[in-house]
Design a protein around this motif. Structure first.
Motif, PDB file in Angstrom:
ATOM      1  N   ILE A  81      62.342  41.619  71.125  1.00  0.00           N
ATOM      2  CA  ILE A  81      61.679  41.122  72.331  1.00  0.00           C
ATOM      3  C   ILE A  81      60.524  40.228  71.905  1.00  0.00           C
ATOM      4  O   ILE A  81      59.663  40.649  71.133  1.00  0.00           O
ATOM      5  N   LEU A  82      60.541  38.992  72.397  1.00  0.00           N
ATOM      6  CA  LEU A  82      59.494  38.027  72.064  1.00  0.00           C
ATOM      7  C   LEU A  82      58.692  37.669  73.302  1.00  0.00           C
ATOM      8  O   LEU A  82      59.267  37.388  74.354  1.00  0.00           O
ATOM      9  N   SER A  83      57.383  37.631  73.156  1.00  0.00           N
ATOM     10  CA  SER A  83      56.532  37.154  74.233  1.00  0.00           C
ATOM     11  C   SER A  83      56.761  35.658  74.409  1.00  0.00           C
ATOM     12  O   SER A  83      56.875  34.912  73.429  1.00  0.00           O
ATOM     13  N   LEU A  84      56.820  35.215  75.638  1.00  0.00           N
ATOM     14  CA  LEU A  84      56.965  33.783  75.914  1.00  0.00           C
ATOM     15  C   LEU A  84      55.623  33.066  75.968  1.00  0.00           C
ATOM     16  O   LEU A  84      55.575  31.839  76.006  1.00  0.00           O
ATOM     17  N   ASP A 133      58.662  30.828  63.472  1.00  0.00           N
ATOM     18  CA  ASP A 133      57.593  31.745  63.068  1.00  0.00           C
ATOM     19  C   ASP A 133      57.693  33.080  63.807  1.00  0.00           C
ATOM     20  O   ASP A 133      57.505  34.144  63.216  1.00  0.00           O
ATOM     21  N   ARG A 134      57.979  33.035  65.110  1.00  0.00           N
ATOM     22  CA  ARG A 134      58.058  34.256  65.925  1.00  0.00           C
ATOM     23  C   ARG A 134      59.273  35.112  65.544  1.00  0.00           C
ATOM     24  O   ARG A 134      59.249  36.324  65.704  1.00  0.00           O
ATOM     25  N   LEU A 135      60.330  34.465  65.052  1.00  0.00           N
ATOM     26  CA  LEU A 135      61.533  35.207  64.644  1.00  0.00           C
ATOM     27  C   LEU A 135      61.445  35.713  63.209  1.00  0.00           C
ATOM     28  O   LEU A 135      62.249  36.548  62.801  1.00  0.00           O
ATOM     29  N   SER A 136      60.465  35.226  62.461  1.00  0.00           N
ATOM     30  CA  SER A 136      60.316  35.601  61.058  1.00  0.00           C
ATOM     31  C   SER A 136      60.233  37.120  60.910  1.00  0.00           C
ATOM     32  O   SER A 136      59.496  37.790  61.627  1.00  0.00           O
ATOM     33  N   GLY A 137      61.027  37.647  59.982  1.00  0.00           N
ATOM     34  CA  GLY A 137      61.069  39.080  59.759  1.00  0.00           C
ATOM     35  C   GLY A 137      61.976  39.819  60.726  1.00  0.00           C
ATOM     36  O   GLY A 137      62.170  41.025  60.599  1.00  0.00           O
ATOM     37  N   LYS A 138      62.514  39.091  61.712  1.00  0.00           N
ATOM     38  CA  LYS A 138      63.405  39.695  62.699  1.00  0.00           C
ATOM     39  C   LYS A 138      64.817  39.113  62.602  1.00  0.00           C
ATOM     40  O   LYS A 138      65.790  39.849  62.499  1.00  0.00           O
ATOM     41  N   ILE A 139      64.878  37.778  62.673  1.00  0.00           N
ATOM     42  CA  ILE A 139      66.166  37.087  62.635  1.00  0.00           C
ATOM     43  C   ILE A 139      66.021  35.878  61.717  1.00  0.00           C
ATOM     44  O   ILE A 139      65.091  35.081  61.888  1.00  0.00           O
ATOM     45  N   GLU A 140      66.928  35.766  60.751  1.00  0.00           N
ATOM     46  CA  GLU A 140      66.928  34.602  59.858  1.00  0.00           C
ATOM     47  C   GLU A 140      67.694  33.474  60.538  1.00  0.00           C
ATOM     48  O   GLU A 140      68.857  33.634  60.905  1.00  0.00           O
ATOM     49  N   VAL A 141      66.997  32.361  60.732  1.00  0.00           N
ATOM     50  CA  VAL A 141      67.626  31.148  61.261  1.00  0.00           C
ATOM     51  C   VAL A 141      67.090  29.978  60.458  1.00  0.00           C
ATOM     52  O   VAL A 141      65.992  30.038  59.912  1.00  0.00           O
ATOM     53  N   ASP A 142      67.866  28.905  60.389  1.00  0.00           N
ATOM     54  CA  ASP A 142      67.353  27.695  59.757  1.00  0.00           C
ATOM     55  C   ASP A 142      66.650  26.853  60.823  1.00  0.00           C
ATOM     56  O   ASP A 142      66.659  27.196  62.021  1.00  0.00           O
ATOM     57  N   PHE A 143      66.006  25.764  60.396  1.00  0.00           N
ATOM     58  CA  PHE A 143      65.227  24.965  61.338  1.00  0.00           C
ATOM     59  C   PHE A 143      66.120  24.344  62.419  1.00  0.00           C
ATOM     60  O   PHE A 143      65.733  24.303  63.599  1.00  0.00           O
ATOM     61  N   ASP A 144      67.304  23.886  62.042  1.00  0.00           N
ATOM     62  CA  ASP A 144      68.200  23.285  63.038  1.00  0.00           C
ATOM     63  C   ASP A 144      68.614  24.303  64.105  1.00  0.00           C
ATOM     64  O   ASP A 144      68.698  23.971  65.289  1.00  0.00           O
ATOM     65  N   THR A 145      68.861  25.536  63.684  1.00  0.00           N
ATOM     66  CA  THR A 145      69.198  26.583  64.651  1.00  0.00           C
ATOM     67  C   THR A 145      67.987  26.887  65.527  1.00  0.00           C
ATOM     68  O   THR A 145      68.121  27.069  66.744  1.00  0.00           O
ATOM     69  N   ALA A 146      66.792  26.926  64.929  1.00  0.00           N
ATOM     70  CA  ALA A 146      65.566  27.138  65.715  1.00  0.00           C
ATOM     71  C   ALA A 146      65.403  26.017  66.744  1.00  0.00           C
ATOM     72  O   ALA A 146      64.988  26.271  67.879  1.00  0.00           O
ATOM     73  N   ARG A 147      65.736  24.777  66.366  1.00  0.00           N
ATOM     74  CA  ARG A 147      65.667  23.651  67.315  1.00  0.00           C
ATOM     75  C   ARG A 147      66.604  23.891  68.493  1.00  0.00           C
ATOM     76  O   ARG A 147      66.243  23.689  69.648  1.00  0.00           O
ATOM     77  N   ARG A 148      67.830  24.307  68.200  1.00  0.00           N
ATOM     78  CA  ARG A 148      68.809  24.535  69.271  1.00  0.00           C
ATOM     79  C   ARG A 148      68.385  25.718  70.153  1.00  0.00           C
ATOM     80  O   ARG A 148      68.550  25.666  71.375  1.00  0.00           O
ATOM     81  N   LEU A 149      67.848  26.765  69.532  1.00  0.00           N
ATOM     82  CA  LEU A 149      67.351  27.901  70.317  1.00  0.00           C
ATOM     83  C   LEU A 149      66.157  27.493  71.172  1.00  0.00           C
ATOM     84  O   LEU A 149      66.036  27.918  72.330  1.00  0.00           O
ATOM     85  N   PHE A 150      65.271  26.647  70.627  1.00  0.00           N
ATOM     86  CA  PHE A 150      64.125  26.189  71.407  1.00  0.00           C
ATOM     87  C   PHE A 150      64.596  25.352  72.602  1.00  0.00           C
ATOM     88  O   PHE A 150      64.046  25.465  73.706  1.00  0.00           O
TER      89      PHE A 150
END
Length: 160
Positions: A81-84, A133-150
């Protein structure tokens, strides 16, 4: 790429009914964001001793984004669970600059459009890094995946 790496990916992303539905244009943008994410991603829950690929169910609970992760067969892996709150300013600024960009396309010079687009991409990168940064230690994603999730996080906020 090892077999483990090939399985460290999402094969399905579902939006819970808590997300709510919106206009046809917004629903289309959400579908495109999900398609792009599934098409190309690197995704693995930290510490998962099992094996992917994974399914992700996103939902909203109060001012939080819930990542419910399961295996392809539906077996639950973990929920994060991540704070928005850390995304509010970035998403608001991103929408403002997107509006400027779409207005500029209609009436500005190519150099003005390019300058606005550079700012838009910069904000998108900032939001992607915040998510990484918020997913660090929880879910490993690369920057491109973080872009798509954002992108998906932004589209979830877009009501049309």
């Amino acid at each position: 790429m090892s077999e483990r790496d090939q399985n460290a990916r999402l094969v399905d992303v579902e939006l819970d009914e808590s997300i709510g539905r919106s206009t046809p244009d917004v629903e289309h943008e959400r579908a495109v964001a999900i398609f792009d994410l599934i098409e190309d991603n690197a995704f693995a829950p930290v510490g998962d001793t099992g094996e992917g690929p994974y399914k992700l169910r996103l939902s909203l609970a109060e001012a939080r984004l819930v990542f419910a992760i399961s295996r392809e067969d539906g077996e639950t892996v973990v929920t994060h669970i991540l704070s928005l709150t850390p995304f509010r300013r970035i998403v608001k600024d991103y929408y403002m600059i997107c509006e400027s960009y779409y207005d500029a396309i209609r009436s500005s010079t190519p150099s003005q459009i390019e300058a606005i687009d550079m700012g838009r991409r910069g904000l998108h990168n900032e939001g992607s890094q915040t998510l990484l940064d918020r997913l660090s230690g929880k879910i490993e994603v690369d920057f491109d995946t973080a872009r798509r999730l954002f992108t998906l996080v932004c589209v979830l906020h877009w009501r049309g």
